[in-house]
Write a protein that holds these residues in place. Structure first.
Motif, PDB file in Angstrom:
ATOM      1  N   TRP A  69       0.831  -1.197   0.000  1.00  0.00           N
ATOM      2  CA  TRP A  69       0.000   0.000   0.000  1.00  0.00           C
ATOM      3  C   TRP A  69       0.869   1.251   0.000  1.00  0.00           C
ATOM      4  N   LEU A 106     -12.320   0.424  -4.995  1.00  0.00           N
ATOM      5  CA  LEU A 106     -11.381   1.083  -4.092  1.00  0.00           C
ATOM      6  C   LEU A 106      -9.923   0.811  -4.438  1.00  0.00           C
ATOM      7  N   LEU A 108      -6.260   0.366  -4.065  1.00  0.00           N
ATOM      8  CA  LEU A 108      -5.365   0.815  -3.003  1.00  0.00           C
ATOM      9  C   LEU A 108      -5.702   2.224  -2.524  1.00  0.00           C
ATOM     10  N   ALA A 109      -6.886   2.708  -2.867  1.00  0.00           N
ATOM     11  CA  ALA A 109      -7.465   3.950  -2.315  1.00  0.00           C
ATOM     12  C   ALA A 109      -6.762   5.219  -2.771  1.00  0.00           C
ATOM     13  N   GLU A 129     -14.083  -3.063  -2.077  1.00  0.00           N
ATOM     14  CA  GLU A 129     -13.013  -3.807  -2.745  1.00  0.00           C
ATOM     15  C   GLU A 129     -13.312  -5.299  -2.611  1.00  0.00           C
ATOM     16  N   ILE A 134      -6.426  -7.324  -1.127  1.00  0.00           N
ATOM     17  CA  ILE A 134      -6.253  -5.904  -1.425  1.00  0.00           C
ATOM     18  C   ILE A 134      -6.991  -5.055  -0.396  1.00  0.00           C
ATOM     19  N   CYS A 138      -5.136  -2.412   1.992  1.00  0.00           N
ATOM     20  CA  CYS A 138      -5.578  -1.021   1.973  1.00  0.00           C
ATOM     21  C   CYS A 138      -5.992  -0.555   3.365  1.00  0.00           C
ATOM     22  N   LYS A 139      -6.768  -1.355   4.062  1.00  0.00           N
ATOM     23  CA  LYS A 139      -7.241  -0.992   5.400  1.00  0.00           C
ATOM     24  C   LYS A 139      -6.061  -0.761   6.351  1.00  0.00           C
ATOM     25  N   GLY A 141      -2.954  -0.099   5.489  1.00  0.00           N
ATOM     26  CA  GLY A 141      -2.190   1.047   5.020  1.00  0.00           C
ATOM     27  C   GLY A 141      -2.803   2.358   5.464  1.00  0.00           C
ATOM     28  N   LEU A 142      -4.120   2.489   5.326  1.00  0.00           N
ATOM     29  CA  LEU A 142      -4.816   3.714   5.714  1.00  0.00           C
ATOM     30  C   LEU A 142      -4.747   3.945   7.222  1.00  0.00           C
ATOM     31  N   TYR A 145      -1.404   5.580   8.038  1.00  0.00           N
ATOM     32  CA  TYR A 145      -0.991   6.680   7.171  1.00  0.00           C
ATOM     33  C   TYR A 145      -1.392   8.030   7.772  1.00  0.00           C
ATOM     34  N   VAL A 158     -13.397   1.029   4.547  1.00  0.00           N
ATOM     35  CA  VAL A 158     -13.100  -0.028   3.575  1.00  0.00           C
ATOM     36  C   VAL A 158     -14.086  -1.179   3.755  1.00  0.00           C
TER      37      VAL A 158
END
Length: 259
Positions: A69, A106, A108-109, A129, A134, A138-139, A141-142, A145, A158
């Motif tokens: 991500w 979604l 990788l958003a 997604e 994935i 993504c979840k 990673g967000l 972040y 997500v």
């Protein structure tokens, strides 16, 4: 697709435990990482991919590709928007602070991060997604972040589900905007991140039936991202476009909801 979770070679108890949690979350095998290469581990255990827990990120790997991500071009576009530049995705969606948007693809958003910055904390972004790996990538990673202002992302949700199923469960006028970014039929072979993602993406095209369902769920408009000259937007009844004029450039087709 056969996939297992493991760690880096230099793992410790924290990484091992994190990998075991992911194993339970995704219902996939956990492999204790020995001093073997990714290639040897995949071949010996007969897996297609390994989800590797590293110190600061989770990476999906096979013999010749790596997927993790990252915010991609989102930060650059957000800065342009804040500087007052005309960005095609903003022109097409016409989002405002406090709005809600359903991102049906979604990934990788990357686009969802742009929507998040526009609608602000009083707005909301829901992303569906269908691929569980994935969605999980993504979840996580967000959650770890911070945006260009150093703040956590709290307005993106997500959902690991197909957009067809999710749309069917929504009431009329549930979101201001419904957005689609289907996988391009003609891939950008220069983009290693997109090429790594392609195996996990669903390549089914949009239909008029899905567009009608999206129009039911939205309050204002449906927006579809495509590449000029390589799309079926005309067949879907889309006549308004924003974006590049050259063949192959990114464009956004818009269908306004008629009230």
């Amino acid at each position: 697709m056969k996939i297992a979770v493991t760690t880096t070679r230099e793992s410790d108890e924290i990484l091992n435990n994190k990998a075991k949690v992911i194993s339970k979350d995704l219902n996939i095998p956990y492999i204790k990482r020995e001093n073997y290469s990714i290639r040897k581990t995949i071949i010996e255990d007969d897996f297609d991919y390994l989800l590797v827990v590293e110190k600061d990120r989770i990476v999906i790997k096979n013999e010749d590709s790596t997927l993790f991500w990252h915010p991609s071009m989102a930060e650059f576009k957000i800065k342009s928007i804040k500087q007052g530049d005309n960005v095609a995705i903003m022109e097409a969606t016409q989002l405002e602070e406090g709005d809600s948007i359903l991102d049906c693809t979604l990934g990788l958003a990357g686009d969802a991060l742009i929507f998040s910055a526009i609608v602000g904390k009083s707005g909301s972004v829901v992303g569906t997604e269908v691929n569980k790996y994935i969605a999980y990538l993504c979840k996580c990673g967000l959650e770890n972040y911070t945006d260009i202002n150093g703040e956590s992302i709290t307005n993106i949700k997500v959902i690991n589900e197909s957009y067809e199923k999710y749309l069917s469960k929504q009431s009329d006028n549930s979101f201001d905007v419904v957005y689609f970014d289907p996988m391009f039929k003609e891939p950008n072979k220069k983009s290693t991140s997109i090429n790594s993602f392609r195996d996990f993406a669903r390549h089914r095209g949009l239909t008029r039936e899905i567009i009608l369902e999206a129009l039911r769920v939205c309050k204002k408009r449906v927006v579809i991202k495509e590449r000029r000259g390589f799309n079926d937007l005309d067949n879907l009844g889309i006549g308004k476009y924003y974006g590049g004029k050259k063949n192959g450039s990114i464009i956004y087709g818009v269908i306004e909801k008629k009230i």
